[in-house]
Design an enzyme around this catalytic site. Structure first.
Site, short mmCIF file in Angstrom:
data_model
loop_
_atom_site.label_atom_id
_atom_site.label_comp_id
_atom_site.label_asym_id
_atom_site.label_seq_id
_atom_site.Cartn_x
_atom_site.Cartn_y
_atom_site.Cartn_z
N SER A 137 0.95 -4.45 -7.14
CA SER A 137 0.75 -4.51 -5.69
C SER A 137 1.32 -3.26 -5.04
CB SER A 137 1.45 -5.74 -5.12
OG SER A 137 1.61 -5.58 -3.73
N HIS B 89 -5.99 -9.04 -1.02
CA HIS B 89 -5.38 -10.32 -0.64
C HIS B 89 -5.22 -10.33 0.88
CE1 HIS B 89 -1.37 -12.85 -0.95
NE2 HIS B 89 -2.32 -13.50 -0.31
N ASP C 78 -2.35 -5.78 -0.38
CA ASP C 78 -1.88 -6.84 0.52
C ASP C 78 -2.18 -6.47 1.97
OD1 ASP C 78 -0.62 -8.83 -1.21
OD2 ASP C 78 0.70 -7.17 -1.79
N MET D 296 -1.98 -7.58 5.81
CA MET D 296 -1.19 -8.48 6.67
C MET D 296 -1.41 -8.10 8.13
SD MET D 296 2.39 -8.52 4.61
CE MET D 296 2.47 -8.67 2.81
N MET E 139 -3.93 -11.72 4.06
CA MET E 139 -2.93 -12.60 4.71
C MET E 139 -3.10 -12.41 6.21
SD MET E 139 0.13 -11.77 2.06
CE MET E 139 -0.77 -10.31 1.53
N ASP F 65 1.43 -14.56 -7.63
CA ASP F 65 1.83 -13.44 -6.77
C ASP F 65 3.18 -13.74 -6.12
OD1 ASP F 65 1.96 -11.32 -5.00
OD2 ASP F 65 0.19 -11.87 -3.86
N MET G 1 0.59 -18.52 -4.64
CA MET G 1 1.72 -17.75 -4.10
C MET G 1 3.01 -18.33 -4.66
SD MET G 1 0.64 -15.22 -2.31
CE MET G 1 2.30 -14.64 -1.95
N HIS H 213 -3.69 -4.49 -6.64
CA HIS H 213 -3.58 -5.57 -5.65
C HIS H 213 -3.22 -4.96 -4.30
CE1 HIS H 213 -2.77 -9.82 -4.57
NE2 HIS H 213 -1.75 -9.35 -3.87
C1 DX5 Z 1 3.70 -10.95 -0.72
C2 DX5 Z 1 2.52 -10.21 -1.31
C3 DX5 Z 1 2.75 -9.78 -2.70
C4 DX5 Z 1 3.89 -8.79 -2.86
C5 DX5 Z 1 4.60 -9.16 -4.11
O1 DX5 Z 1 3.37 -11.37 0.54
O2 DX5 Z 1 1.35 -11.03 -1.30
O3 DX5 Z 1 1.57 -9.28 -3.30
O4 DX5 Z 1 3.50 -7.46 -2.95
O5 DX5 Z 1 5.72 -8.38 -4.22
P1 DX5 Z 1 6.82 -8.68 -5.32
O6 DX5 Z 1 6.17 -8.52 -6.64
O7 DX5 Z 1 7.87 -7.65 -5.03
O8 DX5 Z 1 7.32 -10.09 -5.08
ZN ZN Z 2 -0.43 -10.34 -2.54
#
Ligand code: DX5
Ligand code: ZN
Length: 243
Positions: free
Chosen positions: A8, A66, A35, A37, A68, A176, A137, A33
């Protein structure tokens, strides 16, 4: 079904994403990956389609996006056109999840459904045969570097049973949050087949090496996962089910 790792970039240096992607790929990353947000569904704000488009130019492996965000339906097309190969959406924000999953597929993108830690597995029941993958998650979404929630392990097992009962043996489970080398074996033995890791890779002194170590640990665990060695995941039953 093999096991894949999906570094990620949330924990990478955003001023040097191209270099981060290249290092992860040299270390054996199967996916990148991404993320997304929006500051509403989760407290943090990250990136949008233009960054995905730039990543697509440099990444050799598929982009796993992903979402969010509170209103994924508005942005699915933009992320698909930006180059996402996989898009996952949270059940918690989608009253018409079936429509959304099929809209993602209609764009030629693999459709995933995500469960927050407090969301029960039963939320997947009516969509289990439609999804291309499920993302469990193992932290509350929003930030990298959080601690793995142990309840995620039996939850992965329960999702596998649900998918198999729906006849969807092909759909992998992605996990994740809080994944590192020490955590790889138990999630793989529980049935996870895509391991996301952010801080364990990009906060390591050598991300390429960290990616390689995670992949080796995941593959080693998969090797142990056979009918002859029914582990804590109940391997015998699971293997007969074809994953
Ligand atoms: C969290 C994200 C993850 C994040 C995981 O909201 O969806 O993808 O990057 O990070 P680590 O591996 O550090 O928990
Ligand atoms: Zn993620």
């Amino acid at each position: 079904m093999t096991v894949q790792i999906a570094p990620s970039i949330l924990s990478a240096d955003f001023a040097a994403l191209g270099r981060a992607v290249a290092a992860a790929e040299r270390g054996g990353a199967d996916l990148i990956h991404v993320d997304v947000m929006d500051g509403h569904f989760v407290p943090n704000i990250t990136i949008g389609p233009p960054v995905v488009q730039s990543l697509k130019r440099v990444a050799k492996v598929p982009l796993d996006v992903h979402l969010m965000i509170t209103d994924p339906d508005r942005y699915i097309e933009a992320f698909a056109h930006a180059g996402a190969a996989m898009i996952s959406v949270h059940v918690e924000v989608l009253p018409h999840l079936h429509r959304t999953v099929h809209a993602i597929k209609a764009l030629g993108v693999r459709a995933g459904v995500v469960l927050n830690p407090s969301t029960p597995v039963v939320a997947l029941e009516q969509i289990a045969s439609d999804v291309d993958f499920v993302l469990v998650m193992s932290v509350n979404p929003g930030f990298g570097g959080q601690s793995f929630i142990p309840q995620s392990v039996p939850k992965i097992r329960a999702v596998r049973v649900l998918l198999d009962d729906a006849g969807n043996h092909e759909a992998p489970i992605e996990v994740d949050g809080g994944i590192d080398v020490g955590r790889a074996a138990e999630v793989v033995l529980a049935g996870a087949r895509i391991l996301v890791a952010g801080s364990a890779i990009f906060h390591a002194p050598d991300p390429e090496r960290a990616a390689r170590a995670l992949k080796e640990a995941a593959l080693a665990a998969l090797n142990d996962y056979s009918p002859a060695a029914p582990g804590p995941a109940g391997g015998e039953r699971a293997s007969k089910r074809g994953f």
